[in-house]
Scaffold this motif. Structure first.
Motif, short mmCIF file in Angstrom:
data_model
loop_
_atom_site.label_atom_id
_atom_site.label_comp_id
_atom_site.label_asym_id
_atom_site.label_seq_id
_atom_site.Cartn_x
_atom_site.Cartn_y
_atom_site.Cartn_z
N TRP A 1 0.84 -1.22 0.07
CA TRP A 1 -0.08 0.00 -0.04
C TRP A 1 1.00 1.32 -0.08
CZ3 TRP A 1 1.14 3.33 4.00
CH2 TRP A 1 1.52 2.82 4.91
N GLY A 2 2.10 1.21 0.37
CA GLY A 2 3.07 2.37 0.36
C GLY A 2 3.48 2.82 -0.89
N PHE A 3 3.46 1.96 -1.83
CA PHE A 3 3.81 2.31 -3.32
C PHE A 3 2.81 3.13 -4.19
CE2 PHE A 3 6.58 -0.83 -1.89
CZ PHE A 3 7.89 -0.55 -2.28
N ASP A 4 2.15 4.10 -3.64
CA ASP A 4 0.99 4.84 -4.10
C ASP A 4 1.90 6.32 -4.38
OD1 ASP A 4 -1.05 6.49 -4.76
OD2 ASP A 4 -2.25 5.98 -2.80
N PRO A 5 1.83 6.74 -5.64
CA PRO A 5 2.47 7.95 -6.13
C PRO A 5 1.83 9.11 -5.38
CG PRO A 5 1.93 6.58 -8.10
CD PRO A 5 1.41 5.69 -6.84
N ALA A 6 0.70 9.33 -5.09
CA ALA A 6 0.05 10.30 -4.39
C ALA A 6 0.50 10.53 -3.02
CB ALA A 6 -1.54 10.22 -4.45
N LEU A 7 0.85 9.18 -2.33
CA LEU A 7 1.61 9.50 -0.99
C LEU A 7 2.74 9.68 -1.03
CD1 LEU A 7 -0.19 6.12 0.64
CD2 LEU A 7 -0.68 8.32 0.85
N ILE A 8 3.68 9.39 -2.19
CA ILE A 8 5.03 9.72 -2.06
C ILE A 8 5.29 11.03 -2.58
CG2 ILE A 8 7.23 8.64 -3.15
CD1 ILE A 8 6.10 5.83 -3.15
N GLY A 9 4.98 11.35 -3.70
CA GLY A 9 5.10 12.73 -4.41
C GLY A 9 6.22 12.72 -5.18
N ARG A 10 6.57 13.87 -5.41
CA ARG A 10 7.92 13.95 -6.40
C ARG A 10 9.07 13.75 -5.59
NH1 ARG A 10 11.78 17.64 -6.47
NH2 ARG A 10 11.13 19.00 -4.91
N THR A 11 10.07 12.90 -6.41
CA THR A 11 11.20 12.43 -5.89
C THR A 11 12.48 13.01 -6.89
OG1 THR A 11 11.38 10.45 -7.00
CG2 THR A 11 10.38 10.43 -5.10
N ASP A 12 13.44 13.52 -6.23
CA ASP A 12 14.70 13.86 -6.98
C ASP A 12 15.89 12.55 -7.03
OD1 ASP A 12 14.20 16.67 -7.52
OD2 ASP A 12 14.37 16.77 -4.85
N ALA B 1 17.84 19.64 -7.22
CA ALA B 1 16.84 19.93 -8.19
C ALA B 1 17.06 20.79 -9.54
CB ALA B 1 15.75 20.18 -7.61
N ARG B 2 17.65 22.08 -8.99
CA ARG B 2 17.83 23.24 -9.96
C ARG B 2 19.37 23.26 -10.51
NH1 ARG B 2 14.08 24.71 -6.67
NH2 ARG B 2 11.78 25.25 -7.13
N PRO B 3 19.55 22.46 -11.71
CA PRO B 3 21.08 22.83 -12.34
C PRO B 3 20.97 24.51 -12.56
CG PRO B 3 19.65 21.96 -14.04
CD PRO B 3 18.88 22.09 -12.69
N PHE B 4 22.39 24.71 -12.69
CA PHE B 4 23.01 26.20 -12.65
C PHE B 4 24.31 26.41 -13.62
CE2 PHE B 4 25.62 29.62 -11.78
CZ PHE B 4 24.86 30.75 -12.18
N GLY B 5 24.13 26.95 -14.58
CA GLY B 5 25.63 27.13 -15.52
C GLY B 5 25.40 28.68 -16.27
N GLN B 6 26.48 29.34 -16.01
CA GLN B 6 26.88 30.53 -16.47
C GLN B 6 28.36 30.84 -16.99
OE1 GLN B 6 24.53 33.28 -14.23
NE2 GLN B 6 25.52 34.98 -15.03
N LYS B 7 28.74 31.87 -17.62
CA LYS B 7 29.93 32.10 -17.72
C LYS B 7 30.51 33.54 -17.38
CE LYS B 7 29.17 31.18 -22.24
NZ LYS B 7 27.85 31.19 -22.33
#
Length: 504
Positions: A32-43, A112-118
Motif C-alpha cells: 500500500w505504500g507504493f502509491d504515487p499520491a502518497l510519495i509525491g515528487r522525488t529527486d 533539483a535546479r541545475p545552474f550554468g553561466q560564464k
C-alpha cells in the motif's frame, strides 16, 4: 531535495539528515505504500532491498533516469523481470555500506535546479604591467602576445567575480588556446563573504590540472576571483570561464548529463533518457540560450520514446553546433553509441530543434540516414543572417559574426560563401535521401526569411519529402504557434512510424 528510500528499514530513523533533505520511506513488505499520491515528487531513489516488479511499476513515473541508486549487493539477486526496469531508469549500483556518507553526498549530487553561466571575455582586462597590445576577437577570445621567460606574470583578470555558496560545489572551465612556446596558469582566489580582503582560498592551476574542469568545494562561502598568468613566447588567446554547479560525478547539468570536449577546449553536452526503449530515438538540439544547460526535457519526455538532448554552451548562447572536425566527430560517436546500444538503425532516429537548434538538427541530421528532421523557426544560411545584421537587426545578435569568423571553410571576407558548401552538399548525392523534413517558419523572419526556400530549392528533384507551415511575423512573434505545430508534428510522425513498424 526529496529522497525516496525503498527497503526494509528506514534509514532516516537512525541518522540526522542533511539540511534541505526531505525523506520518504516505502517498506517493500507493504504494497500500500507504493502509491504515487502518497510519495509525491522525488529527486533521487534508493533501492536497498529486493522489491516486487509490480511495486516498482506502480511508482514508475516518480523515478527519473540516472537517479535510481541500487545497492550493489542486489545486482545478482534481482530477477530478470527487473532488468528492463533498471535499464529504463539507467540505474546506478552503489556500495551502501556507509549509509551516512552516501546520504550526505546525495544533496550535492541530485539537487533539483541545475545552474550554468560564464564570465564573458568582455568583462576581462589585460594586466596593467603587460606591455604587448591586445585585441578582442569578437566574444570568442582576448588575444595578446607574450615575450618573457622565468616566472609566471599576470596576463589578464576578470573584473567580475563568481558567487560561491559552500553547500554546492562549483565547476570551472576556462577556454583558451595558445602557441606551443607559451605556458599559462589559471589562478583562483576565494574572497570570504562579509569581507573585502580575507582570502579563504588561493590556488594556481597548471595546464596539466586544467585538462579537467576545476572543482571548487570549500567550507567558506564568498566570491571567486579569476585571473590568467603566463610565460614564454608566442600568442595566447583567452576565452570565457564557464562555471556550473557540479554534481560531483553524477552528471553534468542533469544526473547522467555527459560532456564532450575537443583539443581547443570547446564543449558540447548531451543527456540520454532511455524512455520506453522502443524506437524512434528522438534527438533535440537546444535553442540559443545564454544560461547554460539542457532544454526541452519535459517536451521530449512526454513523447515516451528514448531521447537525446544536446546543448551548446559556447559564445554568448551557442555556436549553432558548428565545431572542429574533432568535436563534431565526437558528437556523432555519442549519437551512434546510443543508436547501437538501443539496437536501432539510423533510420530509427528523428533529429529536431527550434531556432538555433533547427540548424543543429539539419546540419548534423543530414549526416545520418534519419527517419525525419523536425525544425521550428529554421535558421540555415548563417552568412545571410550576418549580412542582414547591418540594416535588419542593427547591434543585435552580434554572435553571428563570431560564427562567420569561426567557419574556416568560408571564403575570407565573403559572408555569402559561408553556407555554400553546406547547401551544395544538400544538393548533392545523397543529400537528405529519404529523410522527411517538417518545418514551421515565420514568413517575415528577421533572421533568415529565406530558410524554407533555401531548403526546398536544395531538394528539388530529390526523394526527400518536405512538409512546411508558415506563420505571419518575425522570428519571435509567434513562438507559441511554432512550438504547438512542432510538438503536434512530432507526435504525428512518431505515430505513423510506429504504425508502419508494427505493420511490417
Amino acid at each position: 531535495m526529496r529522497v525516496l528510500q525503498i527497503g526494509r528499514d528506514d534509514w532516516s530513523a537512525t541518522m540526522t539528515l542533511p539540511a534541505g533533505v526531505t525523506w520518504t520511506f516505502a517498506d517493500v513488505g507493504e504494497s500500500w505504500g507504493f502509491d504515487p499520491a502518497l510519495i509525491g515528487r522525488t529527486d533521487v531513489t534508493i533501492l536497498d532491498a529486493p522489491c516486487a516488479p509490480a511495486e516498482l511499476q506502480a511508482i514508475d513515473s516518480l523515478i527519473s533516469p540516472h537517479a535510481l541508486l541500487v545497492d550493489d549487493r542486489l545486482e545478482t539477486a534481482l530477477a530478470d523481470e527487473h532488468r528492463r526496469f533498471l535499464v529504463r531508469k539507467a540505474a546506478r549500483f552503489r556500495d551502501m555500506a556507509g549509509r551516512e556518507e552516501l546520504v550526505a553526498q546525495l544533496s550535492r549530487q541530485y539537487f533539483a535546479r541545475p545552474f550554468g553561466q560564464k564570465l564573458e571575455i568582455r568583462s576581462a582586462e589585460v594586466a596593467p604591467f603587460h606591455r604587448s597590445g591586445a585585441r578582442y576577437e569578437g566574444n570568442s577570445y582576448l588575444a595578446t602576445d607574450i615575450e618573457h621567460d622565468g616566472d609566471f606574470r599576470q596576463l589578464m583578470m576578470w573584473k567580475e567575480n563568481i558567487l560561491y555558496e559552500n553547500h554546492r560545489a562549483l565547476e570551472l572551465w576556462p577556454e583558451y588556446v595558445k602557441d606551443d612556446g607559451c605556458e599559462i596558469e589559471f589562478v583562483v582566489q576565494l574572497i570570504q563573504s562579509g569581507t573585502s580582503d580575507v582570502i579563504a582560498f588561493h590556488r594556481s592551476y597548471s595546464e596539466a590540472e586544467l585538462a579537467e574542469p576545476i572543482l571548487i568545494s570549500h567550507e567558506s562561502s564568498g566570491y571567486l576571483s579569476c585571473s590568467v598568468f603566463a610565460r614564454g613566447r608566442g600568442q595566447v588567446k583567452v576565452g570565457p570561464v564557464h562555471y556550473r554547479h557540479s554534481r560531483e560525478g553524477a552528471g553534468h547539468f542533469l544526473p547522467g548529463g555527459r560532456r564532450i570536449v575537443d583539443s581547443r577546449r570547446e564543449e558540447l553536452f548531451t543527456y540520454f533518457h532511455p524512455g520506453d526503449l522502443t524506437p524512434p530515438l528522438n534527438i533535440y538540439f537546444a535553442g540559443y540560450r545564454p544560461a547554460e544547460g539542457f532544454e526541452g526535457y519535459f517536451m521530449m519526455a512526454g513523447l515516451g520514446h528514448p531521447f537525446l538532448l544536446i546543448t551548446d554552451p559556447r559564445l554568448e548562447g551557442g555556436r549553432f553546433y558548428l565545431a572542429s572536425d574533432e568535436l563534431e566527430g565526437r558528437l556523432h560517436e555519442v549519437i551512434r553509441e546510443h543508436i547501437d546500444a538501443l539496437g536501432f538503425r539510423e533510420e530509427d532516429v528523428i533529429f529536431s530543434g527550434l531556432s538555433m537548434g533547427s540548424f543543429g538538427a539539419l546540419y548534423h541530421g543530414s549526416q545520418f540516414r534519419s527517419h525525419a528532421i523536425i525544425a521550428g523557426k529554421p535558421i540555415i544560411d548563417l552568412g545571410y543572417v550576418a549580412e542582414r545584421g547591418r540594416l535588419v537587426r542593427p547591434k543585435e545578435f552580434l554572435t553571428i559574426f563570431d560564427i562567420v569568423n569561426f567557419w574556416s571553410k568560408a571564403d575570407p571576407g565573403s559572408a555569402d560563401a559561408f553556407t555554400r558548401e553546406l547547401i551544395d552538399r544538400w544538393r548533392g548525392d545523397p543529400g537528405f535521401g529519404d529523410t522527411k523534413i517538417l518545418m514551421s517558419y515565420m514568413q517575415q523572419d528577421d533572421y533568415d526569411d529565406a530558410a524554407y526556400y533555401t531548403l526546398l530549392e536544395s531538394q528539388t528533384g530529390k526523394p526527400t519529402t518536405v512538409i512546411a507551415r508558415g506563420y505571419q511575423g518575425r522570428h519571435n512573434d509567434d513562438s507559441a504557434s511554432i512550438v504547438t505545430w512542432f510538438v503536434n508534428q512530432y507526435r504525428r510522425v512518431i505515430d505513423e512510424y510506429v504504425e508502419a513498424r508494427d505493420g511490417e
